[in-house]
Design a protein around this motif. Structure first.
Motif, mmCIF file in Angstrom:
data_model
loop_
_atom_site.group_PDB
_atom_site.id
_atom_site.type_symbol
_atom_site.label_atom_id
_atom_site.label_comp_id
_atom_site.label_asym_id
_atom_site.label_seq_id
_atom_site.Cartn_x
_atom_site.Cartn_y
_atom_site.Cartn_z
ATOM 1 N N VAL A 124 -45.643 -14.847 33.102
ATOM 2 C CA VAL A 124 -44.354 -15.243 33.681
ATOM 3 C C VAL A 124 -44.193 -14.602 35.055
ATOM 4 O O VAL A 124 -44.579 -13.461 35.267
ATOM 5 N N THR A 125 -43.603 -15.353 35.977
ATOM 6 C CA THR A 125 -43.247 -14.815 37.284
ATOM 7 C C THR A 125 -41.744 -14.950 37.451
ATOM 8 O O THR A 125 -41.200 -16.041 37.361
ATOM 9 N N ILE A 126 -41.101 -13.819 37.677
ATOM 10 C CA ILE A 126 -39.651 -13.788 37.866
ATOM 11 C C ILE A 126 -39.370 -13.076 39.177
ATOM 12 O O ILE A 126 -39.725 -11.914 39.349
ATOM 13 N N GLY A 127 -38.730 -13.783 40.095
ATOM 14 C CA GLY A 127 -38.271 -13.169 41.329
ATOM 15 C C GLY A 127 -39.368 -12.820 42.297
ATOM 16 O O GLY A 127 -40.177 -13.664 42.640
ATOM 17 N N LYS A 128 -39.374 -11.581 42.691
ATOM 18 C CA LYS A 128 -40.258 -11.041 43.714
ATOM 19 C C LYS A 128 -39.732 -11.387 45.098
ATOM 20 O O LYS A 128 -40.439 -11.361 46.072
ATOM 21 N N GLY A 129 -38.455 -11.759 45.173
ATOM 22 C CA GLY A 129 -37.846 -12.049 46.459
ATOM 23 C C GLY A 129 -37.540 -10.784 47.224
ATOM 24 O O GLY A 129 -37.503 -9.701 46.675
ATOM 25 N N ARG A 130 -37.326 -10.933 48.483
ATOM 26 C CA ARG A 130 -36.954 -9.815 49.338
ATOM 27 C C ARG A 130 -35.561 -10.088 49.911
ATOM 28 O O ARG A 130 -35.270 -11.205 50.299
ATOM 29 N N GLY A 144 -28.364 -13.398 31.893
ATOM 30 C CA GLY A 144 -27.398 -12.937 30.906
ATOM 31 C C GLY A 144 -28.110 -12.275 29.725
ATOM 32 O O GLY A 144 -29.293 -11.933 29.796
ATOM 33 N N ASP A 145 -27.408 -12.145 28.604
ATOM 34 C CA ASP A 145 -27.966 -11.548 27.391
ATOM 35 C C ASP A 145 -28.761 -12.578 26.599
ATOM 36 O O ASP A 145 -28.491 -13.775 26.668
ATOM 37 N N ASN A 146 -29.729 -12.095 25.817
ATOM 38 C CA ASN A 146 -30.514 -12.916 24.886
ATOM 39 C C ASN A 146 -31.220 -14.077 25.573
ATOM 40 O O ASN A 146 -31.148 -15.216 25.134
ATOM 41 N N VAL A 147 -31.922 -13.777 26.646
ATOM 42 C CA VAL A 147 -32.693 -14.788 27.371
ATOM 43 C C VAL A 147 -34.160 -14.605 27.034
ATOM 44 O O VAL A 147 -34.678 -13.493 27.015
ATOM 45 N N GLU A 148 -34.838 -15.719 26.744
ATOM 46 C CA GLU A 148 -36.278 -15.697 26.449
ATOM 47 C C GLU A 148 -36.980 -16.605 27.446
ATOM 48 O O GLU A 148 -36.634 -17.770 27.583
ATOM 49 N N VAL A 149 -37.974 -16.042 28.145
ATOM 50 C CA VAL A 149 -38.751 -16.781 29.134
ATOM 51 C C VAL A 149 -40.153 -16.966 28.568
ATOM 52 O O VAL A 149 -40.882 -16.002 28.367
ATOM 53 N N MET A 150 -40.508 -18.228 28.309
ATOM 54 C CA MET A 150 -41.783 -18.532 27.648
ATOM 55 C C MET A 150 -42.952 -18.509 28.641
ATOM 56 O O MET A 150 -42.763 -18.436 29.847
ATOM 57 N N SER A 151 -44.168 -18.630 28.125
ATOM 58 C CA SER A 151 -45.406 -18.474 28.892
ATOM 59 C C SER A 151 -45.470 -19.366 30.123
ATOM 60 O O SER A 151 -45.150 -20.541 30.073
ATOM 61 N N GLY A 152 -45.923 -18.770 31.219
ATOM 62 C CA GLY A 152 -46.184 -19.514 32.437
ATOM 63 C C GLY A 152 -44.973 -19.973 33.209
ATOM 64 O O GLY A 152 -45.105 -20.664 34.216
ATOM 65 N N ALA A 153 -43.785 -19.608 32.796
ATOM 66 C CA ALA A 153 -42.578 -20.035 33.512
ATOM 67 C C ALA A 153 -42.438 -19.264 34.819
ATOM 68 O O ALA A 153 -42.885 -18.125 34.946
ATOM 69 N N ILE A 154 -41.802 -19.910 35.789
ATOM 70 C CA ILE A 154 -41.519 -19.294 37.076
ATOM 71 C C ILE A 154 -40.021 -19.430 37.322
ATOM 72 O O ILE A 154 -39.475 -20.531 37.277
ATOM 73 N N VAL A 155 -39.375 -18.297 37.560
ATOM 74 C CA VAL A 155 -37.938 -18.271 37.812
ATOM 75 C C VAL A 155 -37.742 -17.504 39.118
ATOM 76 O O VAL A 155 -38.137 -16.346 39.212
ATOM 77 N N PHE A 156 -37.158 -18.170 40.122
ATOM 78 C CA PHE A 156 -37.011 -17.492 41.413
ATOM 79 C C PHE A 156 -35.739 -17.922 42.119
ATOM 80 O O PHE A 156 -35.107 -18.913 41.752
ATOM 81 N N GLY A 157 -35.387 -17.167 43.140
ATOM 82 C CA GLY A 157 -34.208 -17.461 43.933
ATOM 83 C C GLY A 157 -33.005 -16.685 43.449
ATOM 84 O O GLY A 157 -33.007 -16.098 42.377
ATOM 85 N N GLY A 158 -31.967 -16.703 44.249
ATOM 86 C CA GLY A 158 -30.722 -16.008 43.915
ATOM 87 C C GLY A 158 -29.880 -16.826 42.959
ATOM 88 O O GLY A 158 -28.772 -17.220 43.291
#
Length: 193
Positions: A124-130, A144-158
């Motif tokens: 998983v890739t989450i963020g890494k923003g500057r 928020g609470d109780n969040v599950e990020v599954m394999s290979g997902a990419i979550v980015f941005g504000g």
């Protein structure tokens, strides 16, 4: 008795600095809540120093979470990392709440903030923003609470991801996500609320 349990008892000396750090850490309850999340994959039934040692020896992703939690703890942390090295293939930064769980040893986890029981799977890739030089805008995701990020997902941005959300495998998430839903796909779409 399990062979790995016997091996962990024989390897206890490698855990002594980590044990002292765990026992004297100012926010021991936070580490304890992370340990509770890995109890299903270790041969211990209760949170104890034995369960902690076993997790430090054999659940390497927990080892990284422990070092993330004890980030500014000085010489004991350095000595512990020398005896039980952390994984270089797993980066963790940001403000992450109690009950943090990583299921695999590869990923980049840089949320601005994540709530309780945040779960991350393989690759998983989450963020890494500057942060922007011009202003103080947030460029990494807030979960928020109780969040599950599954394999290979990419979550980015504000962006903001609500509570009780599952982000499906391989999803690309760059827009806000409401509470209580499942997000899949590239581009992302909400399939269930």
């Amino acid at each position: 008795m399990n062979k790995q349990v016997i091996f962990s008892y024989l390897q206890f000396f490698r855990c002594i600095p980590a044990d002292i750090l765990y026992m004297t850490y100012k926010d021991k309850a936070l580490v304890r809540s992370d340990l509770l999340r890995v109890m299903d994959e270790i041969p211990f039934k209760n949170v104890s120093i034995g369960a902690f040692n076993y997790s430090m020896l054999f659940v390497k992703s927990f080892r990284n979470v422990f070092y993330y939690r004890t980030g500014k703890s000085g010489i004991l942390r350095i000595f512990s990392r020398w005896l039980l090295p952390q994984l270089d293939s797993l980066e963790i930064h940001g403000d992450i709440g109690e009950g943090f769980r990583i299921y695999h040893n590869y990923g980049v986890i840089h949320p601005y903030k994540a709530g309780r029981n945040f779960t991350v799977h393989h690759g998983v890739t989450i963020g890494k923003g500057r942060p922007s030089v011009e202003d103080d805008s947030i460029v990494d995701p807030i979960f928020g609470d109780n969040v599950e990020v599954m394999s290979g997902a990419i979550v980015f941005g504000g962006i903001k991801v609500g509570s009780n959300v599952t982000i499906g495998a391989g999803s690309l998430v760059n827009k806000d996500v409401p509470d209580n839903c499942v997000v899949v796909g590239n581009p992302m779409r909400i399939i269930r609320k």
